[in-house]
Scaffold this active site. Sequence first.
Site, mmCIF file in Angstrom:
data_model
loop_
_atom_site.group_PDB
_atom_site.id
_atom_site.type_symbol
_atom_site.label_atom_id
_atom_site.label_comp_id
_atom_site.label_asym_id
_atom_site.label_seq_id
_atom_site.Cartn_x
_atom_site.Cartn_y
_atom_site.Cartn_z
ATOM 1 N N TYR A 1 0.503 1.760 11.485
ATOM 2 C CA TYR A 1 0.213 1.066 10.224
ATOM 3 C C TYR A 1 1.285 1.396 9.191
ATOM 4 O O TYR A 1 1.833 0.509 8.524
ATOM 5 C CB TYR A 1 -1.169 1.466 9.724
ATOM 6 C CG TYR A 1 -1.580 0.784 8.438
ATOM 7 C CD1 TYR A 1 -1.906 -0.573 8.418
ATOM 8 C CD2 TYR A 1 -1.666 1.496 7.236
ATOM 9 C CE1 TYR A 1 -2.293 -1.207 7.248
ATOM 10 C CE2 TYR A 1 -2.054 0.876 6.058
ATOM 11 C CZ TYR A 1 -2.362 -0.472 6.069
ATOM 12 O OH TYR A 1 -2.746 -1.094 4.897
ATOM 13 N N SER B 1 0.832 -1.206 0.000
ATOM 14 C CA SER B 1 0.000 0.000 0.000
ATOM 15 C C SER B 1 0.862 1.249 0.000
ATOM 16 O O SER B 1 2.051 1.207 0.354
ATOM 17 C CB SER B 1 -1.012 0.032 1.154
ATOM 18 O OG SER B 1 -0.533 0.799 2.239
#
Length: 225
Positions: A149, A136
Amino acid sequence: MRTIIITGAGSGLGKELALLFSQKGYNLLLTGRTLEKLADTKHEIESAGGKADIIQLDIRNNADVIQKIEEISGTYKIFGLINNAGVGHFGPFMEINERQIGEMLDTNVLGTILMTKAILPILKQNGEGQIMNIISTAGLRGKVNEAVYVASKFAVRGFTESLQKEYEESSIKFNAVYMGGMNTPFWDESDHIKDKSRLRSAKEIAEIIMDQLDQDSIIIENKNS
């Protein structure tokens, strides 16, 4: 028939990649936490004429990973691994608790490393293979309310780039996939994305990835980026 293992294959991007790879003639080994969802993916693949099997394993548990990979290595010709399973908790850094931190690091980082370490000897023995890490765009830059994250994704980025260098003279290909948010169940238990309908679908992202499998880094920004 060459086989590809996909973690987190029960929904979202993992499911869409499984469907597309099956159309290219690969056998799929689907792993994930929810057997019901994996069974749905398997049914869709087989309904379209493809082949798929389900493995229940905990990618965070090294003993379980080693045992399951050893079990399947004698039955399947393993060609590839897609480290797709991921966990995200979002919000101000000081509000993220220890359990959430552990879940992200254990699944996103440790799980990716353990699966890769278990599969690589098989690919080396076969003399070819492909490992794709779904990272990502959180692995490209810092983001507000995503500190841990992002940290986990930067770790996977560094891991992937290092292996690309380590195996650059081999026939084992490593892909680092950096995509923006997708309209998937990943966001169902979070209000971090207010309107996920504006995001690309997992199917659209999967199709872009398949078109760029020869690239070391596949970067797919959000439509409004």
